[in-house]
Design an enzyme around this catalytic site. Structure first.
Site, PDB file in Angstrom:
ATOM      1  CD  GLU A 244      -2.606   1.242   2.646  1.00 37.46           C
ATOM      2  OE1 GLU A 244      -3.491   2.103   2.761  1.00 37.46           O
ATOM      3  OE2 GLU A 244      -2.319   0.442   3.549  1.00 37.46           O
ATOM      4  CD  GLU A 383       3.357  12.181  12.127  1.00 39.29           C
ATOM      5  OE1 GLU A 383       3.227  13.388  11.896  1.00 39.29           O
ATOM      6  OE2 GLU A 383       2.618  11.306  11.617  1.00 39.29           O
TER       7      GLU A 383
END
Length: 396
Positions: A244, A383
């Site tokens: 993905e 992050e």
């Protein structure tokens, strides 16, 4: 890095470019380019045209509808598809579930699900995130308890994209609550029409219904719908998410948007001329193009390395592509919103009017900009991707 292609690869590029621009309906491609909402029928129409040509799932094994293309051809195909503003083949079917079943599913699962997924006869959605398990996905609490030849599933999933269209959902569920959190998870396939499955829409900041909450209340799922081994679902999820993230870079999409920005900037009035006459605006477009070229070089390095890697162990550099690619997608939508100016004010509460076809491109600039805020979050937040890079690439 030399981005030139062989004559055969260049001929392949010309072939797919012509196909996308002549075979996929122009009205569907215009919707994609302008950020207009696509109907379920638009996705189905486009994907079935691709599948009839054998191009819906070219990255799958040939025996299940793939083309056995090398990584370069796969890259060219996806870049041209996005630059032509063709709807991506349904992500959850083609880039997430399909490769997992092809790699880890049983023969019965491959026979049952892969062909239907490629042709969009079944629409799949993803059941990973939960209210308390987003970036820390392994904290999920949806539980599947074994009861004879069935699992009984209880829990909740959230941010389920296009779940309102889905026939099936692939879920991460906890099958061993006593194990370390990554070790007690399984990968389960659940029919959305099963008793006890319910869906509630979430209206997002752009005023659209794209994501949902899904609830499971004592849902009975045949044990044959377990993919791979029980309690190995985390391994399959990592495989899926790496695939993905590579796609999330979407370099072709940003190229298409830059070309559109340049075209529109020559039409939008500014002062005594147009926005394209504004040196600051041109400099920002040039900066975006330079960064995109650097990302394209990185993408090509990843593509070149793919042929030498075990397919079941995707390159951790996909996290780099995810971070920068998502940031550049957002930067492009910001420039489009600036071009729209006051005509691009966000849609009123309740979303866009019932007849969006009557609206100009400016009306979709704000919804597109707002919707793009998600790309630095989904597929593993940026992050978290920096943590992946620190550990898997830098060895920190």
């Amino acid at each position: 890095m030399d981005l030139r292609f062989t004559p055969e690869e260049s001929a392949f590029r010309a072939e797919v470019r012509s196909f996308f621009r002549t075979e996929i309906p122009a009205e569907i491609r215009a919707k994609v380019s302008e950020g207009r909402p696509l109907a379920r029928a638009d996705y189905v129409t486009s994907q079935r045209i691709l599948n009839a040509r054998g191009w819906a799932v070219p990255h799958w094994p040939r025996e299940w509808g793939g083309q056995d293309w090398d990584p370069i051809r796969r890259y060219i195909f996806m870049e041209e598809l996005m630059q032509a503003a063709v709807p991506l083949p349904q992500q959850f079917n083609c880039f997430m579930l399909g490769p997992v079943i092809a790699a880890f599913g049983s023969e019965a699962q491959k026979e049952r699900f892969l062909g239907r997924a490629a042709n969009l006869d079944d629409w799949w959605c993803q059941g990973f995130s939960e209210p308390g398990a987003g970036s820390d996905l392994a904290s999920l609490k949806t539980r599947a308890r074994r009861d004879g030849d069935q699992y009984v599933v209880d829990g909740q999933k959230t941010w389920t994209t296009l779940g309102q269209h889905a026939d099936w959902i692939f879920c991460l569920v906890r099958t061993d609550p006593e194990a370390k959190k990554q070790r007690g998870i399984s990968f389960l396939l659940i029919n959305m029409t099963s008793p006890g499955v319910s869906l509630r829409p979430i209206i997002t900041i752009d005023g659209r219904h794209e994501v949902n909450e899904v609830f499971f209340d004592s849902v009975r799922v045949p044990a044959e719908n377990l993919v791979g081994e029980e309690n190995r679902g985390w391994d399959y999820a990592k495989f899926l998410l790496a695939n993905e993230r590579t796609g999330i870079a979407r370099i072709g999409l940003t190229k298409e948007r830059i070309a559109r920005i340049k075209r529109l900037a020559r039409e939008v009035p500014a002062g005594a001329g147009t926005m394209w006459d504004e040196a600051d605006f041109r400099a920002r477009v040039a900066s975006l193009e330079i960064e995109l070229k650097a990302l394209e070089i990185t993408q090509m390095r990843v593509v070149a390395a793919q042929a030498k890697r075990d397919a079941a162990r995707p390159d951790p550099a996909s996290s780099i592509l995810k971070i920068k690619g998502s940031e550049l997608q957002q930067a492009a939508t910001e420039l489009l919103l600036e071009l729209a100016g006051p005509l691009g004010l966000p849609a009123p509460r309740g979303g866009l009017p019932n007849d969006p076809e009557a609206l100009s491109w400016e009306s979709f600039a704000a919804p597109t900009y707002l919707n793009a805020r998600k790309v630095t979050i989904y597929g593993g937040s940026n992050e978290i991707q920096r943590n992946v890079i620190a550990k898997a690439i830098l060895g920190l």
